[in-house]
Design an enzyme around this catalytic site. Structure first.
Site, mmCIF file in Angstrom:
data_model
loop_
_atom_site.group_PDB
_atom_site.id
_atom_site.type_symbol
_atom_site.label_atom_id
_atom_site.label_comp_id
_atom_site.label_asym_id
_atom_site.label_seq_id
_atom_site.Cartn_x
_atom_site.Cartn_y
_atom_site.Cartn_z
ATOM 1 N N ASP A 272 -5.216 14.419 0.631
ATOM 2 C CA ASP A 272 -5.493 14.816 -0.747
ATOM 3 C C ASP A 272 -5.421 16.335 -0.874
ATOM 4 O O ASP A 272 -6.394 17.041 -0.618
ATOM 5 C CB ASP A 272 -6.887 14.300 -1.155
ATOM 6 C CG ASP A 272 -7.276 14.739 -2.568
ATOM 7 O OD1 ASP A 272 -6.380 15.196 -3.317
ATOM 8 O OD2 ASP A 272 -8.465 14.599 -2.912
ATOM 9 N N LYS A 279 -5.946 22.143 -4.415
ATOM 10 C CA LYS A 279 -7.196 22.600 -3.825
ATOM 11 C C LYS A 279 -7.014 23.967 -3.178
ATOM 12 O O LYS A 279 -5.897 24.326 -2.796
ATOM 13 C CB LYS A 279 -7.636 21.607 -2.730
ATOM 14 C CG LYS A 279 -8.133 20.276 -3.237
ATOM 15 C CD LYS A 279 -8.562 19.383 -2.077
ATOM 16 C CE LYS A 279 -9.032 18.032 -2.561
ATOM 17 N NZ LYS A 279 -10.262 18.085 -3.360
ATOM 18 N N GLU A 351 -8.156 11.976 -8.213
ATOM 19 C CA GLU A 351 -7.155 10.915 -8.019
ATOM 20 C C GLU A 351 -7.744 9.638 -7.436
ATOM 21 O O GLU A 351 -7.190 8.563 -7.606
ATOM 22 C CB GLU A 351 -6.036 11.420 -7.086
ATOM 23 C CG GLU A 351 -6.310 11.312 -5.581
ATOM 24 C CD GLU A 351 -7.516 12.113 -5.112
ATOM 25 O OE1 GLU A 351 -7.873 13.088 -5.787
ATOM 26 O OE2 GLU A 351 -8.105 11.762 -4.065
ATOM 27 N N ARG A 353 -10.390 7.940 -8.233
ATOM 28 C CA ARG A 353 -10.760 6.968 -9.262
ATOM 29 C C ARG A 353 -9.522 6.344 -9.889
ATOM 30 O O ARG A 353 -9.558 5.206 -10.360
ATOM 31 C CB ARG A 353 -11.661 7.647 -10.309
ATOM 32 C CG ARG A 353 -11.045 8.841 -10.977
ATOM 33 C CD ARG A 353 -12.085 9.735 -11.655
ATOM 34 N NE ARG A 353 -12.717 10.661 -10.735
ATOM 35 C CZ ARG A 353 -13.657 11.530 -11.073
ATOM 36 N NH1 ARG A 353 -14.078 11.596 -12.330
ATOM 37 N NH2 ARG A 353 -14.176 12.333 -10.175
HETATM 38 N N1 BES Z 1 -11.395 13.606 -2.084
HETATM 39 C C1 BES Z 1 -11.992 14.438 -3.057
HETATM 40 C C2 BES Z 1 -13.500 14.496 -2.929
HETATM 41 C C3 BES Z 1 -14.047 15.397 -1.855
HETATM 42 C C4 BES Z 1 -13.954 16.763 -1.971
HETATM 43 C C5 BES Z 1 -14.700 14.862 -0.777
HETATM 44 C C6 BES Z 1 -14.495 17.571 -0.983
HETATM 45 C C7 BES Z 1 -15.257 15.672 0.191
HETATM 46 C C8 BES Z 1 -15.144 17.032 0.092
HETATM 47 C C9 BES Z 1 -11.682 13.941 -4.461
HETATM 48 O O1 BES Z 1 -10.424 13.374 -4.616
HETATM 49 C C10 BES Z 1 -11.742 15.114 -5.343
HETATM 50 O O2 BES Z 1 -10.948 15.989 -5.197
HETATM 51 N N2 BES Z 1 -12.701 15.114 -6.267
HETATM 52 C C11 BES Z 1 -12.890 16.207 -7.148
HETATM 53 C C12 BES Z 1 -13.196 15.650 -8.508
HETATM 54 C C13 BES Z 1 -13.209 16.679 -9.594
HETATM 55 C C14 BES Z 1 -11.820 17.197 -9.820
HETATM 56 C C15 BES Z 1 -13.764 16.043 -10.838
HETATM 57 C C16 BES Z 1 -14.039 17.065 -6.623
HETATM 58 O O3 BES Z 1 -15.023 16.502 -6.135
HETATM 59 O O4 BES Z 1 -13.937 18.285 -6.682
HETATM 60 ZN ZN ZN Z 2 -9.588 12.553 -2.947
HETATM 61 MN MN MN Z 3 -8.959 14.842 -5.011
#
Ligand code: BES
Ligand code: ZN
Ligand code: MN
Length: 503
Positions: A272, A279, A351, A353
């Site tokens: 991801d 990111k 992504e 969800r």
């Molecule tokens: N896989 C990530 C969640 C994550 C981030 C897990 C860091 C562990 C450490 C997920 O897909 C994600 O990027 N979520 C975003 C959601 C936001 C954009 C609403 C997040 O948590 O920043």
């Molecule tokens: Zn993710």
């Molecule tokens: Mn993500």
């Protein structure tokens, strides 16, 4: 590792090493006392010299005690007897193994299982010991060019139980512990593999292998199949990657064909990067762990099959990468999910969800008795609960309680967050049925609120394992959580003798 249970006093064992506890301050456990007696006070004499106070985690290895047939004795500090609890028990088991792994002992007899742990029986203690020992010996070195040829002598662990009548219980506990440990190991290995090897295709191949070993029905849905089903949400994520997405389905039948199954749905994002909402670079490597939910489904199904649990389980793993490509999701894009609901993708990094929603809709066709999805879904959950508890959200309180209890027993704990309607409006969109993000406030909750819109037709719970599935920093690596929780949940359901039992 081979595990055996035995009953009998230490002076009669001919073992590579006897492991015995010492409480603070220099208070011998019952077994240490017995050794002390046959060795004419050798243990107490050594303790008087001040070599071991009994502080938690302290260890002292003794060789060739006169009158004792065993080669070594390992004394392990257990802290104050009054404070001895589940946590301490787990700690000292791990400590005893790290103290012994580099010795020449090929066989050990641990009496730590005979220590009293409030509220826990021999079955719990033996099972935990097996899981912790396997887990502390785990190393991931399959990607090193030179195999780590640290010779490891330890091959056999004998766990002491107080009475002969405990042997049957102990053996069953070893079986369960070993199955859970194997499931955990599978989940850790898959998690630790890098994204260039562990792709959606690789995960599908692993499921097929598991299917061969345990006679499971495996179905792999390809991109074309998803298109026919209208999985526009899942497919929109996959569009940003050259790796073809897979929807992996495993069916384990341990009960009557018509019994409603438990469905486990695991996020399988093999990498991801965030997509166009990319990111930051720091620690981005850890996003190879974004498939740990999916890996935990493989681990739990494997354990259920190994234990021949009398219930039916369906595992569903939507798998994709999330990368920025010319064809990737763009902020503001609107996609149509399999349920017919439309989603405005305001952040391409939300992504998980998107792929889960279509997988959850797909799961309806199995008429499941309960559905649990497992996902490294939000950084917000890590902020809320840290690394010790998985986040739990559910549309059914009975199911939530079952999961919390399974977590407590297996020491793979979850903590419930509210899934109140009030949070739903954070997902309002001016242009589609919903947005895929709900703002900074309550991020773990609004992510679950999104999923709740796709799970109205069954009893459902969501485990956010973003904080628990892997460790960061010096000990970076997958933990295999929440496999122990999931397997315990399945064991409990199987014991109740039916999926719909409300007890
Ligand atoms: N896989 C990530 C969640 C994550 C981030 C897990 C860091 C562990 C450490 C997920 O897909 C994600 O990027 N979520 C975003 C959601 C936001 C954009 C609403 C997040 O948590 O920043
Ligand atoms: Zn993710
Ligand atoms: Mn993500």
């Amino acid at each position: 590792m081979e595990f055996i249970v035995k009953s009998g006093t230490p002076e009669k064992q001919r073992s590579g090493c006897i492991v015995a506890g010492v409480f603070e301050t220099r208070k011998l456990s019952a077994v240490a006392q017995q050794i002390d007696e046959v060795t004419q006070g050798a243990i107490s004499a050594i303790l008087r010299r001040g070599d071991l106070e009994g502080k938690p985690g302290q260890t002292l290895l003794l060789h060739n005690l006169a009158q004792l047939p065993s080669e070594r004795v390992l004394l392990v500090g257990c802290g104050r007897e009054k404070e001895f609890n589940e946590n301490r028990y787990r700690e000292i088991i791990a400590k005893s193994i790290s103290a012994l792994r580099d010795t020449g002992a090929s066989e050990i007899t641990s009496y730590l299982t005979e220590l009293e742990v409030k509220g826990r029986d021999i079955s719990w203690k033996v099972r935990q010991a097996v899981e912790i020992i396997e887990s502390s010996l785990y190393r991931f070195d399959q990607m090193k060019s030179k195999p780590n040829n640290n010779r490891r002598a330890l091959r056999r662990v004998i766990l002491a139980v107080p009475k002969r009548s405990d042997l049957g219980t102990g053996e069953q506990a070893i079986k369960e512990g070993q199955a859970i440990a194997d499931g955990v190991k599978l989940a850790r290995d898959l998690g630790n593999l890098p994204g260039n090897i562990c792709t959606p295709t690789y995960l599908a191949e692993q499921a097929i292998e598991l299917g061969k070993t345990y006679n499971l029905k495996i179905t792999i849905l390809e991109k074309d199949d998803m298109q026919k089903l209208g999985m526009g949400s899942l497919l929109s994520v996959a569009r940003g990657s050259r790796q073809p997405p897979k929807l992996i389905v495993l069916e384990y039948q341990g009960a009557n064909e018509n019994d409603a199954p438990v469905a486990l749905v695991g996020k399988g994002l093999t990498f991801d990067a965030g997509g166009i909402s990319i990111k930051p670079a720091a620690n981005m490597d850890e996003m190879k762990y974004d498939m740990c939910g999916g890996a935990s489904v493989l681990g739990a199904v494997k354990a259920a099959a190994e234990l021949k649990l009398p219930l039916n389980v369906v595992g569903v793993i939507p798998s994709s990468e999330n990368l920025p490509d010319g064809d990737a999701n763009k902020p503001g894009d609107i996609v149509t999910s399999m349920s017919g609901q439309t989603v405005e993708v305001l952040n391409t990094d939300a992504e998980g969800r998107l792929i889960l929603s279509d997988a959850l809709t797909y799961t309806e066709r199995y008429k499941p008795a309960a559905v649990i999805d497992i996902a490294t879904l939000t950084g917000a959950c890590v902020i809320a609960l840290g690394a010790h508890a998985s986040g739990l959200l559910a549309n059914n309180d009975q199911l939530a309680r079952e999961i919390l209890n399974a977590g407590k027993y297996s020491f793979d704990r979850a903590w419930q967050l509210p899934l109140w309607d009030e949070y739903q409006k954070q997902l309002d969109s001016n242009f589609a049925d919903m947005a895929n993000i709900g703002g900074r406030e309550g991020g773990a909750i609004t992510a679950a609120c999104f999923l709740a819109r796709y799970t109205k037709n069954f009893k459902w719970a969501h485990l956010d394992v973003a904080g628990t599935a892997w460790k960061t920093g010096k000990d970076k690596g997958a933990t295999g959580r929440p496999v122990p929780l999931l397997v315990q949940f399945l064991i409990n359901r199987a014991r109740q003798g039916g999926a719909e039992n409300g007890a």
